[in-house]
Design an enzyme around this catalytic site. Structure first.
Site, PDB file in Angstrom:
ATOM      1  N   LYS A  16     -40.314  39.183  93.224  1.00 26.89           N
ATOM      2  CA  LYS A  16     -40.833  37.831  93.418  1.00 26.89           C
ATOM      3  C   LYS A  16     -40.861  37.500  94.906  1.00 26.89           C
ATOM      4  O   LYS A  16     -39.842  37.560  95.584  1.00 26.89           O
ATOM      5  CB  LYS A  16     -39.947  36.825  92.660  1.00 26.89           C
ATOM      6  N   ASP A 110     -36.122  22.595  84.983  1.00 26.34           N
ATOM      7  CA  ASP A 110     -37.525  22.905  84.694  1.00 26.34           C
ATOM      8  C   ASP A 110     -37.639  23.776  83.448  1.00 26.34           C
ATOM      9  O   ASP A 110     -38.338  24.787  83.443  1.00 26.34           O
ATOM     10  CB  ASP A 110     -38.172  23.603  85.890  1.00 26.34           C
TER      11      ASP A 110
END
Length: 262
Positions: A16, A110
């Site tokens: 990532k 989230d």
């Protein structure tokens, strides 16, 4: 961020890397903080971090174990609601993961179907993306430097739209949104911009989920717009779900496949 398929010490991994054009120095530090936070958590339903650092050009990176599967959002969009037994099993896995985060002093902030990867043929899940996770005791911060609330508006707890800091109750609310989506096949509201719909979601039993009425009520309690009316933490929410499943007849009807609103 962009996630690449890469090889790390001979192992297939997910690499990532944040998008350079959107990065500030503070963003870079926050990105590396994600790795440090994840390294504190070990749970079968939480993505495993293998390493982090900076690339030769200075951009930070995060190396995670790579998993094969599809997101819960993609599965619901293609197949519709899960069976009650399947939804309960995945909910328990996710609740256990979030409780582990809270025990480690972290909030996720989230939780949503797009952040859950179904693996092992859909029998298990992995909680992904901790980009806006924060320490429970950290100073309150709900917005970016640009004044934009951190989180996903479609699933965000309502108090956070008004500047309230995230809490365990915030994660309980978002956990309830995910559970609702599993049971019904879509989010608790068809139009995320409709204020009345957001404040008055249709109970899952009325929305088509063939579940015990007590379970429908339990989910709605966790979706309360007032944090003090929700279960105070994940253990209490999980306990209420288990208790409500044991009671009474089902309500609602089985719906056709419906997609998750983003």
């Amino acid at each position: 961020a962009i996630v690449y398929h890469a090889i790390w010490d001979g192992e297939s991994v997910a690499l990532k890397v944040p998008r350079e054009r959107e990065l500030t120095a503070k963003d870079q530090e926050r990105f590396l903080e994600e790795a440090k936070m994840l390294e504190r958590v070990r749970h079968r339903a939480v993505v495993e971090v293998l390493g982090s650092g900076r690339l030769p050009d200075g951009l930070p990176y995060l190396v995670m174990r790579r998993y094969e599967g599809q997101t819960l959002a993609a599965h619901l969009a293609a197949e519709g609601a899960l069976t009650v037994a399947h939804a309960l099993d995945l909910f328990e896995q996710l609740a256990s993961a979030v409780e582990t985060l809270h025990d480690a002093g972290l909030l996720h902030r989230d939780l949503k179907p797009e952040n859950l990867l179904l693996v092992d043929g859909g029998r298990a899940l992995k909680l992904l993306d901790f980009g806006i996770a924060k320490e429970i005791d950290a100073p309150a911060s709900t917005t970016t430097q640009a004044g934009i609330a951190r989180g996903t508006p479609a699933t965000m707890a309502p108090e956070r739209f008004f500047g309230a800091p995230a809490s365990k109750s915030t994660d309980v609310y978002e956990l309830a949104v995910v559970f609702y989506s599993m049971l019904v096949g879509r989010l608790p509201w068809n139009d995320v911009t409709n204020v009345q719909a957001r404040l008055n979601p249709l109970p899952p039993g009325e929305a088509g989920a063939a579940i015990p009425e007590a379970l429908s009520s339990t989910v709605m309690e966790a979706l309360s717009t007032r944090p003090e009316r929700r279960p105070p933490g994940v253990p209490e929410f999980l306990r209420s779900v288990r208790d409500s499943v044991r009671t009474g007849a089902t309500t609602g009807r089985v719906t056709a496949a419906t997609s998750v609103s983003a």
